[in-house]
Design a protein around this motif. Structure first.
Motif, short mmCIF file in Angstrom:
data_model
loop_
_atom_site.label_atom_id
_atom_site.label_comp_id
_atom_site.label_asym_id
_atom_site.label_seq_id
_atom_site.Cartn_x
_atom_site.Cartn_y
_atom_site.Cartn_z
N LEU A 1 23.77 17.06 -56.80
CA LEU A 1 24.97 17.88 -56.91
C LEU A 1 25.21 18.58 -55.59
O LEU A 1 24.31 19.23 -55.05
CB LEU A 1 24.79 18.93 -58.02
N TYR B 1 27.43 14.23 -58.21
CA TYR B 1 28.30 15.30 -58.69
C TYR B 1 28.66 16.22 -57.53
O TYR B 1 27.86 16.40 -56.61
CB TYR B 1 27.61 16.14 -59.78
N ILE C 1 23.30 14.10 -67.67
CA ILE C 1 23.31 14.07 -66.20
C ILE C 1 23.00 12.67 -65.69
O ILE C 1 23.60 12.20 -64.74
CB ILE C 1 22.32 15.10 -65.61
N PHE D 1 20.10 19.91 -62.38
CA PHE D 1 20.69 19.27 -61.20
C PHE D 1 19.80 19.47 -59.97
O PHE D 1 19.09 20.46 -59.86
CB PHE D 1 22.08 19.86 -60.91
N MET E 1 22.73 25.95 -61.68
CA MET E 1 22.83 24.50 -61.83
C MET E 1 21.44 23.84 -61.76
O MET E 1 21.18 22.87 -62.45
CB MET E 1 23.77 23.91 -60.79
N PRO F 1 20.62 13.18 -60.44
CA PRO F 1 21.09 14.54 -60.68
C PRO F 1 21.63 15.24 -59.44
O PRO F 1 21.82 16.45 -59.44
CB PRO F 1 19.82 15.24 -61.18
#
Length: 189
Positions: free
Chosen positions: A20, A64, A14, A42, A37, A18
């Motif tokens: 997301l 992400y 990752i 994340f 997740m 992190p």
């Protein structure tokens, strides 16, 4: 979709950021995926609309993103464009229940690194998000059926004809009503 906790390899893959962003208008699916997740390491932000997704991506561009194609207020492609304008290194996955080759190509042109059809589980999504450049995607266990390949081709021509049913039917040498019936159905497996 549940994991026991973050895997050491996932945490290393990752990286230091992190963040997301998950954008999907299916609330229960979105909440399950967000929890899954988070257990994988994340830091998750969620949005259920294009407007919310764009607002979060503008305020805090993520490292992400997993974005659904069809949302209640528009297209997830708009969220991808916003993310790309704000942050070029974001790893974006397009997720949809209405998969077809034309939209997959469009998503990749706008900056998505992969395209997954629903129902995708958290492990598939993590694998796609963390795949390194040059890595080959695994071959699917169940390749597309002939019916699905035909449906994909029809969808591609339909998109190329700017969603004009009459023009698509003419190019496919198909009766207009037959085409309308095909377009109204879900994609075959």
């Amino acid at each position: 979709m549940d994991g026991d906790g973050p895997d050491e390899n996932d945490l290393d893959a990752i990286g230091p950021d992190p963040s997301l962003l998950l954008v999907d208008d299916d609330g229960p699916f979105l909440r399950r995926l967000a929890r899954a997740m988070e257990t994988r390491g994340f830091s998750v932000h969620t949005a259920e609309t294009v407007a919310e997704g764009i607002a979060i991506a503008t305020r805090e561009p993520p490292q992400y993103a997993v974005v659904d194609l069809r949302l209640s207020d528009g297209s997830g492609l708009d969220v991808i464009e916003t993310i790309r304008r704000r942050r070029e290194d974001t790893r974006i996955i397009m997720l949809t229940g209405y998969g077809n080759i034309a939209t997959a190509v469009n998503a990749v042109k706008l900056g998505a690194i992969d395209y997954l059809a629903k129902p995708a589980d958290a492990d598939e999504i993590v694998s796609a998000l963390l795949q390194r450049a040059g890595d080959r995607a695994e071959l699917p266990e169940n390749p597309m059926s002939a019916d699905r390949v035909r449906w994909e081709h029809i969808q591609r021509v339909y998109e190329l004809c700017e969603r004009n049913v009459s023009e698509t039917a003419r190019r496919l040498n198909m009766h207009r009503r037959t085409l309308q019936r095909i377009l109204a159905k879900r994609a075959p497996r």
